[in-house]
Design a protein around this motif. Structure first.
Motif, PDB file in Angstrom:
ATOM      1  N   THR A  76       0.837  -1.206   0.000  1.00  0.00           N
ATOM      2  CA  THR A  76       0.000   0.000   0.000  1.00  0.00           C
ATOM      3  C   THR A  76       0.868   1.252   0.000  1.00  0.00           C
ATOM      4  OG1 THR A  76      -1.679  -1.213   1.262  1.00  0.00           O
ATOM      5  CG2 THR A  76      -1.905   1.183   1.171  1.00  0.00           C
ATOM      6  N   LYS A  77       1.914   1.243   0.826  1.00  0.00           N
ATOM      7  CA  LYS A  77       2.829   2.395   0.910  1.00  0.00           C
ATOM      8  C   LYS A  77       3.559   2.587  -0.420  1.00  0.00           C
ATOM      9  CE  LYS A  77       6.591   4.349   3.642  1.00  0.00           C
ATOM     10  NZ  LYS A  77       7.503   4.186   4.791  1.00  0.00           N
ATOM     11  N   PHE A  78       4.033   1.493  -1.008  1.00  0.00           N
ATOM     12  CA  PHE A  78       4.726   1.570  -2.296  1.00  0.00           C
ATOM     13  C   PHE A  78       3.795   2.147  -3.362  1.00  0.00           C
ATOM     14  CE2 PHE A  78       5.885  -0.259  -6.426  1.00  0.00           C
ATOM     15  CZ  PHE A  78       7.229   0.047  -6.499  1.00  0.00           C
ATOM     16  N   ARG A  79       2.565   1.675  -3.381  1.00  0.00           N
ATOM     17  CA  ARG A  79       1.580   2.098  -4.386  1.00  0.00           C
ATOM     18  C   ARG A  79       1.266   3.588  -4.269  1.00  0.00           C
ATOM     19  NH1 ARG A  79      -4.050   1.955  -3.934  1.00  0.00           N
ATOM     20  NH2 ARG A  79      -3.994   0.708  -2.040  1.00  0.00           N
ATOM     21  N   LYS A  80       1.190   4.079  -3.035  1.00  0.00           N
ATOM     22  CA  LYS A  80       0.754   5.469  -2.836  1.00  0.00           C
ATOM     23  C   LYS A  80       1.899   6.470  -2.762  1.00  0.00           C
ATOM     24  CE  LYS A  80      -3.555   4.345  -0.454  1.00  0.00           C
ATOM     25  NZ  LYS A  80      -4.337   4.491   0.785  1.00  0.00           N
ATOM     26  N   GLN A  81       3.123   6.011  -2.358  1.00  0.00           N
ATOM     27  CA  GLN A  81       4.203   6.963  -2.124  1.00  0.00           C
ATOM     28  C   GLN A  81       5.396   6.812  -3.061  1.00  0.00           C
ATOM     29  OE1 GLN A  81       5.294   6.994   2.036  1.00  0.00           O
ATOM     30  NE2 GLN A  81       3.175   7.090   2.726  1.00  0.00           N
ATOM     31  N   ARG A  82       5.834   5.594  -3.297  1.00  0.00           N
ATOM     32  CA  ARG A  82       7.045   5.400  -4.098  1.00  0.00           C
ATOM     33  C   ARG A  82       6.835   5.768  -5.562  1.00  0.00           C
ATOM     34  NH1 ARG A  82      10.897   5.362  -0.254  1.00  0.00           N
ATOM     35  NH2 ARG A  82      10.768   3.567   1.124  1.00  0.00           N
ATOM     36  N   LEU A  83       5.632   5.520  -6.078  1.00  0.00           N
ATOM     37  CA  LEU A  83       5.372   5.804  -7.496  1.00  0.00           C
ATOM     38  C   LEU A  83       4.874   7.230  -7.725  1.00  0.00           C
ATOM     39  CD1 LEU A  83       3.714   2.477  -8.687  1.00  0.00           C
ATOM     40  CD2 LEU A  83       6.083   3.186  -8.902  1.00  0.00           C
ATOM     41  N   LYS A  84       4.762   7.991  -6.652  1.00  0.00           N
ATOM     42  CA  LYS A  84       4.295   9.371  -6.758  1.00  0.00           C
ATOM     43  C   LYS A  84       5.283  10.201  -7.570  1.00  0.00           C
ATOM     44  CE  LYS A  84       2.347  12.911  -3.713  1.00  0.00           C
ATOM     45  NZ  LYS A  84       2.252  13.379  -2.322  1.00  0.00           N
ATOM     46  N   ASP A  85       4.777  11.053  -8.438  1.00  0.00           N
ATOM     47  CA  ASP A  85       5.577  11.975  -9.262  1.00  0.00           C
ATOM     48  C   ASP A  85       6.349  11.283 -10.389  1.00  0.00           C
ATOM     49  OD1 ASP A  85       4.770  14.017  -7.545  1.00  0.00           O
ATOM     50  OD2 ASP A  85       6.465  13.672  -6.215  1.00  0.00           O
ATOM     51  N   ILE A  86       6.135   9.986 -10.605  1.00  0.00           N
ATOM     52  CA  ILE A  86       6.788   9.304 -11.729  1.00  0.00           C
ATOM     53  C   ILE A  86       5.818   9.278 -12.908  1.00  0.00           C
ATOM     54  CG2 ILE A  86       7.545   7.028 -12.547  1.00  0.00           C
ATOM     55  CD1 ILE A  86       8.927   6.606  -9.960  1.00  0.00           C
ATOM     56  N   ASN A  87       6.304   9.636 -14.086  1.00  0.00           N
ATOM     57  CA  ASN A  87       5.437   9.643 -15.263  1.00  0.00           C
ATOM     58  C   ASN A  87       5.299   8.210 -15.769  1.00  0.00           C
ATOM     59  OD1 ASN A  87       3.953  10.243 -17.516  1.00  0.00           O
ATOM     60  ND2 ASN A  87       5.230  11.983 -18.122  1.00  0.00           N
ATOM     61  N   LEU A  88       4.463   7.459 -15.061  1.00  0.00           N
ATOM     62  CA  LEU A  88       4.330   6.031 -15.312  1.00  0.00           C
ATOM     63  C   LEU A  88       3.764   5.731 -16.701  1.00  0.00           C
ATOM     64  CD1 LEU A  88       5.107   3.718 -13.452  1.00  0.00           C
ATOM     65  CD2 LEU A  88       2.719   3.536 -12.750  1.00  0.00           C
ATOM     66  N   LEU A  89       2.849   6.596 -17.170  1.00  0.00           N
ATOM     67  CA  LEU A  89       2.215   6.363 -18.472  1.00  0.00           C
ATOM     68  C   LEU A  89       3.249   6.347 -19.593  1.00  0.00           C
ATOM     69  CD1 LEU A  89      -0.440   6.058 -20.092  1.00  0.00           C
ATOM     70  CD2 LEU A  89      -0.516   8.534 -20.249  1.00  0.00           C
ATOM     71  N   ASP A  90       4.067   7.404 -19.676  1.00  0.00           N
ATOM     72  CA  ASP A  90       5.091   7.467 -20.728  1.00  0.00           C
ATOM     73  C   ASP A  90       6.115   6.350 -20.576  1.00  0.00           C
ATOM     74  OD1 ASP A  90       3.950   9.635 -21.941  1.00  0.00           O
ATOM     75  OD2 ASP A  90       5.248  11.127 -21.002  1.00  0.00           O
ATOM     76  N   LEU A  91       6.474   6.047 -19.321  1.00  0.00           N
ATOM     77  CA  LEU A  91       7.457   5.001 -19.060  1.00  0.00           C
ATOM     78  C   LEU A  91       6.983   3.649 -19.593  1.00  0.00           C
ATOM     79  CD1 LEU A  91       9.990   3.850 -17.587  1.00  0.00           C
ATOM     80  CD2 LEU A  91       8.552   3.657 -15.543  1.00  0.00           C
ATOM     81  N   LEU A  92       5.746   3.273 -19.269  1.00  0.00           N
ATOM     82  CA  LEU A  92       5.250   1.952 -19.654  1.00  0.00           C
ATOM     83  C   LEU A  92       4.944   1.867 -21.148  1.00  0.00           C
ATOM     84  CD1 LEU A  92       2.994   1.057 -16.594  1.00  0.00           C
ATOM     85  CD2 LEU A  92       5.364   0.447 -17.033  1.00  0.00           C
ATOM     86  N   ILE A  93       4.470   2.969 -21.733  1.00  0.00           N
ATOM     87  CA  ILE A  93       4.266   2.976 -23.187  1.00  0.00           C
ATOM     88  C   ILE A  93       5.601   2.807 -23.896  1.00  0.00           C
ATOM     89  CG2 ILE A  93       3.654   4.451 -25.165  1.00  0.00           C
ATOM     90  CD1 ILE A  93       1.355   5.565 -23.514  1.00  0.00           C
ATOM     91  N   GLY A  94       6.632   3.533 -23.407  1.00  0.00           N
ATOM     92  CA  GLY A  94       7.963   3.436 -24.012  1.00  0.00           C
ATOM     93  C   GLY A  94       8.513   2.021 -23.959  1.00  0.00           C
ATOM     94  N   LYS A  95       8.345   1.342 -22.805  1.00  0.00           N
ATOM     95  CA  LYS A  95       8.836  -0.036 -22.683  1.00  0.00           C
ATOM     96  C   LYS A  95       8.038  -0.987 -23.574  1.00  0.00           C
ATOM     97  CE  LYS A  95      11.721  -1.247 -20.721  1.00  0.00           C
ATOM     98  NZ  LYS A  95      13.159  -1.273 -21.055  1.00  0.00           N
ATOM     99  N   THR A  96       6.731  -0.755 -23.681  1.00  0.00           N
ATOM    100  CA  THR A  96       5.886  -1.596 -24.538  1.00  0.00           C
ATOM    101  C   THR A  96       6.331  -1.506 -25.989  1.00  0.00           C
ATOM    102  OG1 THR A  96       4.008  -1.204 -23.062  1.00  0.00           O
ATOM    103  CG2 THR A  96       3.501  -2.073 -25.228  1.00  0.00           C
ATOM    104  N   VAL A  97       6.557  -0.272 -26.467  1.00  0.00           N
ATOM    105  CA  VAL A  97       6.997  -0.072 -27.855  1.00  0.00           C
ATOM    106  C   VAL A  97       8.368  -0.699 -28.076  1.00  0.00           C
ATOM    107  CG1 VAL A  97       7.652   1.673 -29.569  1.00  0.00           C
ATOM    108  CG2 VAL A  97       5.621   2.024 -28.163  1.00  0.00           C
ATOM    109  N   GLU A  98       9.262  -0.543 -27.105  1.00  0.00           N
ATOM    110  CA  GLU A  98      10.607  -1.115 -27.212  1.00  0.00           C
ATOM    111  C   GLU A  98      10.544  -2.633 -27.398  1.00  0.00           C
ATOM    112  OE1 GLU A  98      14.208  -1.874 -24.101  1.00  0.00           O
ATOM    113  OE2 GLU A  98      13.367   0.159 -24.085  1.00  0.00           O
TER     114      GLU A  98
END
Length: 313
Positions: free
Chosen positions: A91-113
């Motif tokens: 729960t802490k990882f989900r709410k705090q560690r991923l905060k402020d990371i542009n997850l959408l661009d990151l995961l799209i970039g890895k998918t395309v790669e």
């Protein structure tokens, strides 16, 4: 694991196809390298979140299932006898560690790669369009989610013993999120008080998921008035309150770029950004296909400068 996890198992396929080590680079600033006790492997935590989404489980249930499900243990790189994490860590990882990371661009970039590595993407065209997204903190939509999951809980109870129905609280239908939360809390209390029914796995999972939704909603109530969301129009007669998700994808239906804007923004203004993001992700763009919204003068000039064929009415 090679003996007990079938080759066509979805988690085995994902593990064999994707190198998740990029997670370490993305989260390196979120951890202290020389103070405090050792952290739980962030790669494992990220994989836990993927399992949550794939199997629609709460933090509590995804961790519990990883205790005995060998395919989960394999995916999480755990030894069969290894103990699981405390759900609160996830729960802490989900709410705090991923905060402020542009997850959408990151995961799209890895998918395309990965798609490029596997030879899935062959065309040099991208299709662009947008879809409207209701504001996440709009009362009605959050309330509807609670209604949906409370209905799933009741249904799973009815499948075991329909006579419990008479003990359930009266449903509310006044459109107020706080009242829907109170109803869900009463419903959970009634089900949990039935010691037999509440121990059925399919009921227990629904209870935990509904509890997690209530907890998240209570935490977010302060943000219900979403200042960034705007009123947008799909036609002259219909409108929505929220955002627009602008998407570029290849003819193989692999999303190559996405941008999020407030609901009133014009689709055509996002074309250049979508092309540049697609190129950054490794896509060679020779053609752009879109509806009439993308045929404005600025886009025509940009396409000529970049030697791109713009196909738009």
């Amino acid at each position: 694991y090679n003996l007990i996890i079938p080759e066509d198992n979805i988690l085995r396929k994902i593990n064999e196809m994707i190198d998740f080590s990029f997670i370490y680079d993305e989260l390196i600033t979120k951890y202290c390298p020389d103070n405090g006790r050792g952290a739980i492997d962030p790669l494992r935590m990220f994989k836990y979140l993927l399992l949550k989404v794939i199997y629609d489980l709460s933090d509590v249930d995804v961790v519990e299932r990883s205790r005995y499900d060998m395919s989960f243990k394999y995916f999480l790189n755990m030894a069969p006898e290894e103990d699981v994490i405390n759900p609160s860590s996830l729960t802490k990882f989900r709410k705090q560690r991923l905060k402020d990371i542009n997850l959408l661009d990151l995961l799209i970039g890895k998918t395309v790669e990965i798609a490029l590595e596997k030879g899935i993407i062959k065309c040099k065209s991208i299709i662009v369009d947008s879809t409207h997204t209701k504001a996440r903190y709009n009362q009605k939509s959050q309330r509807e989610i609670l209604i949906e999951y409370s209905k799933k809980l009741r249904k799973s109870v009815y499948e075991i013993d329909e006579s419990v129905k008479k003990e359930f609280p009266a449903k509310v239908n006044n459109g107020i999120l706080e009242d829907e939360i109170k109803y869900c809390e009463k419903l959970i209390s009634v089900v949990e008080n039935n010691k037999i029914i509440s121990q059925y796995p399919k009921v227990k999972e629904k209870i935990n998921l509904l509890k997690e939704l209530i907890e998240d909603d209570l935490e977010m109530l302060d943000h219900m008035n979403d200042k960034d969301a705007k009123v947008g129009h799909k036609t002259a007669d219909t409108s929505f309150f929220g955002y627009k998700t602008h998407i570029a994808l290849t003819e193989e239906r692999i999303i190559t770029a996405a941008t999020i804007t407030s609901g009133e923004k014009h689709d055509g203004k996002q074309l250049e950004d979508l092309v540049e993001k697609s190129r950054k992700n490794g896509i060679e763009v020779n053609e752009v296909i879109g509806d009439a919204a993308y045929s404005e003068k600025g886009n025509i000039e940009y396409a000529k400068e970049e030697n791109i064929t713009l196909i738009s009415k």
